[in-house]
Design an enzyme around this catalytic site. Structure first.
Site, PDB file in Angstrom:
ATOM      1  N   GLY A 128       0.825  -1.200   0.000  1.00 48.93           N
ATOM      2  CA  GLY A 128       0.000   0.000   0.000  1.00 48.93           C
ATOM      3  C   GLY A 128       0.860   1.252   0.000  1.00 48.93           C
ATOM      4  O   GLY A 128       2.066   1.198   0.222  1.00 48.93           O
ATOM      5  N   GLY A 150       2.374   4.785   1.286  1.00 48.13           N
ATOM      6  CA  GLY A 150       2.688   5.365   2.583  1.00 48.13           C
ATOM      7  C   GLY A 150       4.040   4.978   3.128  1.00 48.13           C
ATOM      8  O   GLY A 150       4.693   4.061   2.635  1.00 48.13           O
ATOM      9  N   SER A 151       4.434   5.715   4.153  1.00 46.01           N
ATOM     10  CA  SER A 151       5.781   5.580   4.712  1.00 46.01           C
ATOM     11  C   SER A 151       6.017   4.210   5.339  1.00 46.01           C
ATOM     12  O   SER A 151       7.091   3.623   5.197  1.00 46.01           O
ATOM     13  CB  SER A 151       6.001   6.659   5.773  1.00 46.01           C
ATOM     14  N   GLU A 176      -0.190  -1.648  -6.853  1.00 45.48           N
ATOM     15  CA  GLU A 176      -0.793  -0.509  -7.536  1.00 45.48           C
ATOM     16  C   GLU A 176       0.182   0.655  -7.621  1.00 45.48           C
ATOM     17  O   GLU A 176       0.472   1.144  -8.690  1.00 45.48           O
ATOM     18  CB  GLU A 176      -2.141  -0.103  -6.906  1.00 45.48           C
ATOM     19  N   ASN A 233      -8.241   9.349   3.896  1.00 46.63           N
ATOM     20  CA  ASN A 233      -7.999   9.380   2.446  1.00 46.63           C
ATOM     21  C   ASN A 233      -9.010   8.538   1.666  1.00 46.63           C
ATOM     22  O   ASN A 233      -9.558   8.982   0.673  1.00 46.63           O
ATOM     23  CB  ASN A 233      -6.597   8.877   2.126  1.00 46.63           C
ATOM     24  N   GLY A 267      -7.009   0.759  -2.803  1.00 42.29           N
ATOM     25  CA  GLY A 267      -7.003  -0.586  -3.362  1.00 42.29           C
ATOM     26  C   GLY A 267      -6.903  -1.673  -2.312  1.00 42.29           C
ATOM     27  O   GLY A 267      -6.878  -2.857  -2.650  1.00 42.29           O
ATOM     28  N   LYS A 300       0.319   9.606  18.084  1.00 43.86           N
ATOM     29  CA  LYS A 300       0.229  10.854  18.855  1.00 43.86           C
ATOM     30  C   LYS A 300       0.883  10.712  20.228  1.00 43.86           C
ATOM     31  O   LYS A 300       0.250  10.935  21.272  1.00 43.86           O
ATOM     32  CB  LYS A 300      -1.243  11.278  19.007  1.00 43.86           C
TER      33      LYS A 300
END
Lengths: 502, 502
Positions: free
Chosen positions: B263, B265-266, B288, B378, B382, B402
């Site tokens: 996926g 992202g970091s 993807e 977001n 997928g 957090k």
């Protein structure tokens, strides 16, 4: 007579009784049994295992296609013989044991069990116990009224026990299409291009040396206990038929629609029967369970072909269909459940999926399995295989349950089996909500208007308004999201005390 | 120079400026734009639409592949030009408007948008605005750094506006494989049998007569803002690499594993980078988004081939890859997102899917989208296309957020995108939970032991114990299921006041 059906003569000496065959199953084993929604289940050997377990304790992992008929799950539960059970069940005694945490139940998408076995992420299968209508000259097993996971269980198992059921008509031979997807990562496309495709063979190919025992039986399948339709199911069917007609008028679908799937149960059965009243012709089914409605649609002349993994019928239809099997056979095929439910085929064919919800929420998330968010009813079954990959995913339910003390439409479902992304159309007797292309706030307005029972409508609307005021893409008041469920537990009704049932 | 890239000379007279081209988009239209996770998006015409909308109000439905780069979504939102947006976004300004209920956002599985358009369950598409690297002799459009939904938008749209981006290397030509599944119900199997299959053509076939305008641009894609790995992502990668190694040792997977999906992202990026430290070779990706990690794995020599729908890179990698495209091109293909994410292909290849969770619960249900159960981050993207159909579905996240005031593992997720049936493996920096073949109560024990941060472990364990005492297949205390989320809202922390962060 039994020997006529065992065409590989070298297997004749494997004929034995259920008690003897049951000795192949020992403590700690994983057992795969035939059976899918009461159809084609092994009947004698499981009972013998349960009887033995009462005095000679053993625990097994039991895998089937879906739910079993008769009392197999009850007897095995009472004998404390089940350590683990998958991927579906529908027995009250077993259900209680699952909910007490005594039997570990793995609730799985029905197409996935054999993928996990083949890739050795689960298993291995020690013994397969499978009902057969016959054994071919080469030792191939002819299934009976279901295929389910039987083929892969038999292929993977160390030993196979066959229950040759003489009450199942010999004419079942030729009804099945056994196609097993090739091994990944070099898997070929599954060559099912239409509901009637037959890429496989009509028997389960197994090495005859693995057939450890053959037990001759003559008990018929347990009949389905489908309730007759009522005013509510008639209304649900009416809304759906009208909607599908409008899709035809808009040119999105032709008069033969798209292949239909219908979940197990009285409501889905009634809804399918209702299609006979529509202007549809040349319909096809690409489904898992073929219920009474399939044959009603055949008899009404509007169904052209039906593909499934089992035939599960009420008592009258069962006698009728088995007696006239040759009449229906050219229009039917039974497949392994990984093929009947395969995402690849479901998406390719563009299936219209009709499944039953236990409850759904104002945003269109569906709970198919958990009463009160905690207690298992039956299992997700094949609904997830179909709903995500369907051309159109429809869920149906009556808007009320238990005399109106329960609203099937709630602010937030207490358990999610189908997220909003997988739910296009919702139908209750109140009306139909077409959620395609809508954002959650629009979904909520549509569902509250069209699906919630009038008694609960203002309550639902108040929740939605209060939640919306607090903002969010999917507004909720987390502190009140389950307030209806909690009120039900505390007062016996989801309705506040002052409300009178409309 | 631009004309070199427009090889169909009859199109030369369509060259115009962005403002002129933007006039084709009018109030109430549905616009399909190229762009998938900041890559290959139209850059000039959307800005011109937004600028115009400031003084000449209009509202459109905007469809893309996934998120856009630059400020397109922000500018369109600020100009109040977005009535409806799908199927994914990642812009803070748009996100706020969605959460205020001002823009209707349809959060969709990324493989499904074009199915709904083709079957006219959504749409029609009035205008497609697509970035191109070139136009062929026949008018075929060569996409740039993404394919996304661009091909089907262009094929279905009434009019096509092309942004010819000269900053995108001409060498992009040949990188893409445009295969569009045939119309249902007579659809052929999708002929992708391995990550490197190329059943399509290297351009988007459109009728040149539909190309209403060509705008020449030269702005590069927005670079990805991937955070560098840290101790936690290193630990997550370590747990996953160790687990995959053990699967290889058990003979379930070979050293090249199975095609990998990661996926956006970091965290997922760092996890993929970590695979370079494992004893794997000949890896492939069927994913993807191809991020920096894909090229790190190429450079480390352990990745053989990567299939995706976009290339989304940090600033340095972006320059590097585009400059050395010929070096990487033989190992790469970009496809339409309905093919890169297609359930049929994902299941056939046996993809190992690695996606990021926002939060997951003690039973393994995953929330990928909604902060506090209500506010969209977001979109599901997928992840659902892959998770349900994967050989193995893995979700990763840090156990805390957090500063420890949020536990990413909660009693019950506040929103479900992936139900427990679709989640096999969970990983946090604390450890890995292998949930395959486990019942919910066993899943909970494993997740609490292996994934929950020590600070929250006793709290989670207490909840599970109290819930289990009340019974059920999936024990919960509905009145306390969201107590952690509510405490966070009320006190700023999921931790009770007396607890000190371990």
């Amino acid at each position: 007579m039994p020997r006529d059906r065992i065409r590989l003569k070298s297997l004749w000496d494997r004929i034995t009784d259920a008690e003897e065959a049951a000795l192949h199953v020992r403590d700690g084993m994983t057992v795969g049994m035939s059976g899918f929604t009461r159809a084609g289940d092994a009947k004698a050997v499981p009972a013998a295992i349960a009887a033995r377990a009462l005095h000679d304790p053993l625990k097994i992992t039991l895998m089937t296609g879906a739910s079993l008929g008769g009392n197999v799950d009850r007897e095995l539960t009472e004998a404390k013989a089940l350590a683990r059970r998958l991927p579906f069940q529908a027995d009250p005694t077993l259900r209680s044991a699952i909910n007490r945490g005594e039997v570990m139940f793995i609730d799985q998408h029905l197409s996935e069990t054999v993928e996990l076995l083949r890739s050795r992420q689960m298993g291995p299968v020690d013994v397969a116990i499978v009902e057969a209508a016959a054994i071919t000259e080469e030792g191939g097993i002819i299934p009976t009224t279901s295929v389910g996971n039987t083929a892969t269980f038999a292929i993977l198992a160390e030993k196979v026990i066959v229950e040759l059921n003489l009450s199942q008509p010999a004419a079942l031979e030729g009804l099945h299409d056994i196609y097993i997807p090739t091994r990944r990562p070099h898997r070929d496309p599954i060559p099912v291009l239409q509901p009637e495709s037959r890429p496989g063979v009509p028997y389960i190919p197994v090495d005859p040396a693995k057939i450890a025992a053959i037990v001759v039986t003559d008990r018929t399948d347990s009949a389905a206990s489908i309730l007759p339709g009522d005013a509510d199911t008639t209304a649900i069917a009416g809304h759906l038929t009208e909607f599908l007609q409008s899709e035809v008028r808009k040119g999105r679908l032709g008069p033969s629609l798209s292949p239909l799937q219908a979940g197990i149960g009285s409501i889905a059965n009634a809804v399918m029967q209702g299609l006979a009243d529509g202007p549809f012709s040349g319909l096809t089914m690409y489904s898992e369970v073929l219920q009474d409605s399939t044959f009603d649609l055949f008899d009404a002349g509007c169904l052209r072909f039906a593909s499934g993994s089992s035939i599960t019928l009420g008592p009258e239809r069962q006698r009728d269909v088995l007696n006239r099997l040759e009449h229906y056979k050219p229009k039917l095929v039974l497949r392994p459940q990984e093929v009947s439910n395969h995402p690849e085929v479901v998406r390719r064919l563009g299936v219209i999926a009709v499944n039953t919800a236990l409850e759904f929420d104002i945003y269109g998330n569906v709970n198919s399995t958990h009463v009160g968010g905690t207690h298992m009813m039956n299992g997700v079954g094949g609904s997830g295989d179909f709903a995500r990959n369907a051309y159109m995913s429809i869920f149906v339910t009556k808007s009320l349950a238990k005399g109106g003390t329960i609203s099937s439409v709630v602010p937030m479902v207490s358990h999610v089996d189908h997220c909003e992304h997988d739910v296009d159309i919702l139908v209750t007797e109140v009306g139909l909500a077409d959620l395609r292309g809508l954002a959650p706030r629009e979904r909520a307005a549509t569902i509250i208007r069209n699906c919630v029972h009038p008694t609960y409508r203002e309550l639902a609307s108040d929740y939605f308004k209060a939640a919306s005021a607090r903002g969010g893409h999917t507004p909720h008041l987390l502190e009140e999201a389950f307030s209806w469920h909690l009120r039900l537990r505390e007062t016996g009704s989801m309705l506040p005390r002052q409300t009178v049932l409309a």
